[in-house]
Design an enzyme around this catalytic site. Sequence first.
Site, PDB file in Angstrom:
ATOM      1  CG  ASP A   1     -68.168 -29.310  21.310  1.00 38.98           C
ATOM      2  OD1 ASP A   1     -68.887 -28.710  20.492  1.00 38.98           O
ATOM      3  OD2 ASP A   1     -67.155 -29.950  20.985  1.00 38.98           O
TER       4      ASP A   1
ATOM      5  CD  GLU B   1     -54.201 -19.623  18.228  1.00 37.43           C
ATOM      6  OE1 GLU B   1     -55.033 -20.535  18.363  1.00 37.43           O
ATOM      7  OE2 GLU B   1     -53.833 -18.899  19.159  1.00 37.43           O
TER       8      GLU B   1
ATOM      9  NE  ARG C   1     -59.877 -19.755  30.541  1.00 38.90           N
ATOM     10  CZ  ARG C   1     -59.243 -19.751  29.359  1.00 38.90           C
ATOM     11  NH1 ARG C   1     -59.629 -18.917  28.403  1.00 38.90           N
ATOM     12  NH2 ARG C   1     -58.244 -20.554  29.153  1.00 38.90           N
TER      13      ARG C   1
ATOM     14  CG  HIS D   1     -59.758 -16.551  18.890  1.00 39.73           C
ATOM     15  ND1 HIS D   1     -58.720 -16.957  18.087  1.00 39.73           N
ATOM     16  CD2 HIS D   1     -59.979 -17.572  19.745  1.00 39.73           C
ATOM     17  CE1 HIS D   1     -58.341 -18.176  18.435  1.00 39.73           C
ATOM     18  NE2 HIS D   1     -59.087 -18.567  19.455  1.00 39.73           N
ATOM     19  CG  LEU D   2     -66.421 -16.060  18.731  1.00 39.35           C
ATOM     20  CD1 LEU D   2     -67.853 -15.980  18.220  1.00 39.35           C
ATOM     21  CD2 LEU D   2     -66.278 -15.306  20.053  1.00 39.35           C
ATOM     22  N   GLY D   3     -63.377 -19.708  20.199  1.00 36.21           N
ATOM     23  CA  GLY D   3     -63.041 -21.136  20.265  1.00 36.21           C
ATOM     24  C   GLY D   3     -63.495 -21.637  21.615  1.00 36.21           C
TER      25      GLY D   3
ATOM     26  NE  ARG E   1     -51.019 -20.147  22.499  1.00 37.52           N
ATOM     27  CZ  ARG E   1     -52.184 -20.495  23.043  1.00 37.52           C
ATOM     28  NH1 ARG E   1     -52.466 -21.763  23.229  1.00 37.52           N
ATOM     29  NH2 ARG E   1     -53.055 -19.578  23.367  1.00 37.52           N
TER      30      ARG E   1
ATOM     31  CE  LYS F   1     -53.219 -27.966  18.662  1.00 39.93           C
ATOM     32  NZ  LYS F   1     -54.150 -26.869  18.887  1.00 39.93           N
TER      33      LYS F   1
ATOM     34  CG  ASN G   1     -49.904 -24.761  22.511  1.00 37.85           C
ATOM     35  OD1 ASN G   1     -49.622 -24.536  23.692  1.00 37.85           O
ATOM     36  ND2 ASN G   1     -51.040 -24.389  21.966  1.00 37.85           N
TER      37      ASN G   1
ATOM     38  CD  GLU H   1     -61.836 -20.880  11.731  1.00 42.38           C
ATOM     39  OE1 GLU H   1     -61.723 -21.994  11.202  1.00 42.38           O
ATOM     40  OE2 GLU H   1     -60.921 -20.344  12.380  1.00 42.38           O
TER      41      GLU H   1
ATOM     42  CG  HIS I   1     -57.107 -16.131  22.239  1.00 37.65           C
ATOM     43  ND1 HIS I   1     -58.439 -16.048  22.574  1.00 37.65           N
ATOM     44  CD2 HIS I   1     -56.721 -17.385  22.557  1.00 37.65           C
ATOM     45  CE1 HIS I   1     -58.842 -17.195  23.086  1.00 37.65           C
ATOM     46  NE2 HIS I   1     -57.818 -18.025  23.097  1.00 37.65           N
TER      47      HIS I   1
ATOM     48  CB  VAL J   1     -67.646 -20.985  18.287  1.00 40.66           C
ATOM     49  CG1 VAL J   1     -69.067 -20.453  18.234  1.00 40.66           C
ATOM     50  CG2 VAL J   1     -67.487 -22.047  19.369  1.00 40.66           C
TER      51      VAL J   1
ATOM     52  NE  ARG K   1     -68.397 -29.649  17.694  1.00 40.93           N
ATOM     53  CZ  ARG K   1     -67.142 -29.995  17.438  1.00 40.93           C
ATOM     54  NH1 ARG K   1     -66.805 -30.386  16.240  1.00 40.93           N
ATOM     55  NH2 ARG K   1     -66.226 -29.963  18.378  1.00 40.93           N
TER      56      ARG K   1
HETATM   57  P1  AMP Z   1     -60.996 -24.003  19.019  1.00 38.75           P
HETATM   58  O1  AMP Z   1     -60.674 -23.704  20.458  1.00 38.75           O
HETATM   59  O2  AMP Z   1     -60.810 -22.873  18.099  1.00 38.75           O
HETATM   60  O3  AMP Z   1     -60.378 -25.297  18.536  1.00 38.75           O
HETATM   61  O4  AMP Z   1     -62.575 -24.278  18.999  1.00 38.75           O
HETATM   62  C1  AMP Z   1     -63.100 -25.411  19.631  1.00 38.75           C
HETATM   63  C2  AMP Z   1     -64.582 -25.255  19.764  1.00 38.75           C
HETATM   64  O5  AMP Z   1     -65.192 -24.962  18.497  1.00 38.75           O
HETATM   65  C3  AMP Z   1     -65.252 -26.543  20.203  1.00 38.75           C
HETATM   66  O6  AMP Z   1     -65.268 -26.665  21.591  1.00 38.75           O
HETATM   67  C4  AMP Z   1     -66.646 -26.369  19.665  1.00 38.75           C
HETATM   68  O7  AMP Z   1     -67.429 -25.765  20.677  1.00 38.75           O
HETATM   69  C5  AMP Z   1     -66.531 -25.396  18.537  1.00 38.75           C
HETATM   70  N1  AMP Z   1     -66.913 -25.976  17.251  1.00 38.75           N
HETATM   71  C6  AMP Z   1     -66.177 -26.729  16.416  1.00 38.75           C
HETATM   72  N2  AMP Z   1     -66.908 -27.087  15.335  1.00 38.75           N
HETATM   73  C7  AMP Z   1     -68.135 -26.533  15.491  1.00 38.75           C
HETATM   74  C8  AMP Z   1     -69.341 -26.529  14.722  1.00 38.75           C
HETATM   75  N3  AMP Z   1     -69.430 -27.161  13.555  1.00 38.75           N
HETATM   76  N4  AMP Z   1     -70.394 -25.853  15.219  1.00 38.75           N
HETATM   77  C9  AMP Z   1     -70.309 -25.212  16.400  1.00 38.75           C
HETATM   78  N5  AMP Z   1     -69.208 -25.189  17.151  1.00 38.75           N
HETATM   79  C10 AMP Z   1     -68.130 -25.830  16.724  1.00 38.75           C
END
Ligand code: AMP
Length: 394
Positions: A280, A382, A239, A206-208, A91, A17, A10, A331, A180, A329, A282
């Site tokens: 983030d 992915e 975004r 899909h919440l990342g 990717r 990556k 990627n 998961e 995605h 997020v 968290r």
């Molecule tokens: P991803 O793009 O799927 O790698 O998701 C990254 C995002 O997941 C990070 O920026 C965090 O905001 C969120 N994340 C990861 N671990 C946690 C957690 N334990 N609680 C809440 N958000 C999390």
Amino acid sequence: MTHRTVLVINSGSSSIKYQLVDPDTGEALASGLVERIGEGRGSLTHNYDGKKVTEDDPVPNHGAGLRRVIELCNEVGPNLSEAGIVAVGHRVVQGGAYFDSATVIDDDVVERITELIPLGPLHNPANLKGIEVARELLPDVPHVAVFDTAFFRGLPKAAATYALDREIARKYQIRRYGAHGTSHQFVSRLVSDHLGRNDLKQIVLHLGNGASASAVVAGHAVDTSMGLTPLEGLVMGTRTGDIDPAVVFHLRRVAGFEIDKIDDIFNKRSGLKGLCGHNDMREVQAAADAGDPEAVLALEVYAHRLRKYIGAYAAVMGGLDVLTFTAGVGENDHRIRSAACEGLEFLGITLDPVRNETRVAGPHRISADDSRVTVLVVPTNEELAIARQCLEVI
Ligand code: AMP
């Protein structure tokens, strides 16, 4: 034991990556990240067999970065000539109207991905760099492009078309392409397999750091929240997601901002970060817990958008069987999941609070026994999805 493996790459504008994946078992045999390519001080992390190697020498370009990764594999492991690499999977974010599935890369495919740069200006040039250097360094295996847009190539026209002047839309290829897709396809298939049904009406969230929703009927995507680019749709880390396009005119005319500045604000300085200073989740949650009203509002805006999309997609599909949360997020954050489902009992969505708060590895159900809609948490992968798609086409 001999593995067959796929090297998944990627390539970003200043990063690479990578993961060496066994597509049969899903095991990641090695993985790593080269960052700050082209900057004064680089950063490289390589993980293999419980060992973690880090370096901070300058990495002048993508070629040097990937060359160092290959050297490290041969110094630290895994020995690439014995790793059974059957393909390199790349990717690629924007596949435009050309690509509806993973495709073995030849010079024509490179040319097409190059032609698509105007539709993926932030990503395709970086993806192409990765393809170019990897083909040079690993010339003896097939290279495969796996497109983020492919799963959405077959969206119904009503969902893919913007109500924009048709001549302009046609001339400049403006439509909803989605993104995605690899994750949405992987997760929705896993849900079908998990529940043993292929006729499901599904919503995948899909919440990342980036975030998107899709509506999937019997394995086919019928709507998705990302559009011409990954900017549209849900509130993301940085975004805006959906916003009145007139905000662009306003910022240009009233504030006098240049278009590149507005692009930067919408893509990099908005979303959760724009609302409360943290991208983030968290950190947003911690700030809200400490009573920061901006973080509280950021969470409310985020969850409001999710509920809106769940309702909209249930309407688009004329029903809903399964709602699935995935990515960082989705998961990990039970409070976001619970906020997203709040007040949706009328749609048949009822969470079981204990299941929702219990951490389980692998796919698990978080809805109550009497919930008409099954709500699941499913980890996305992915790299594995890309590796498996490579095998399908080589
Ligand atoms: P991803 O793009 O799927 O790698 O998701 C990254 C995002 O997941 C990070 O920026 C965090 O905001 C969120 N994340 C990861 N671990 C946690 C957690 N334990 N609680 C809440 N958000 C999390």
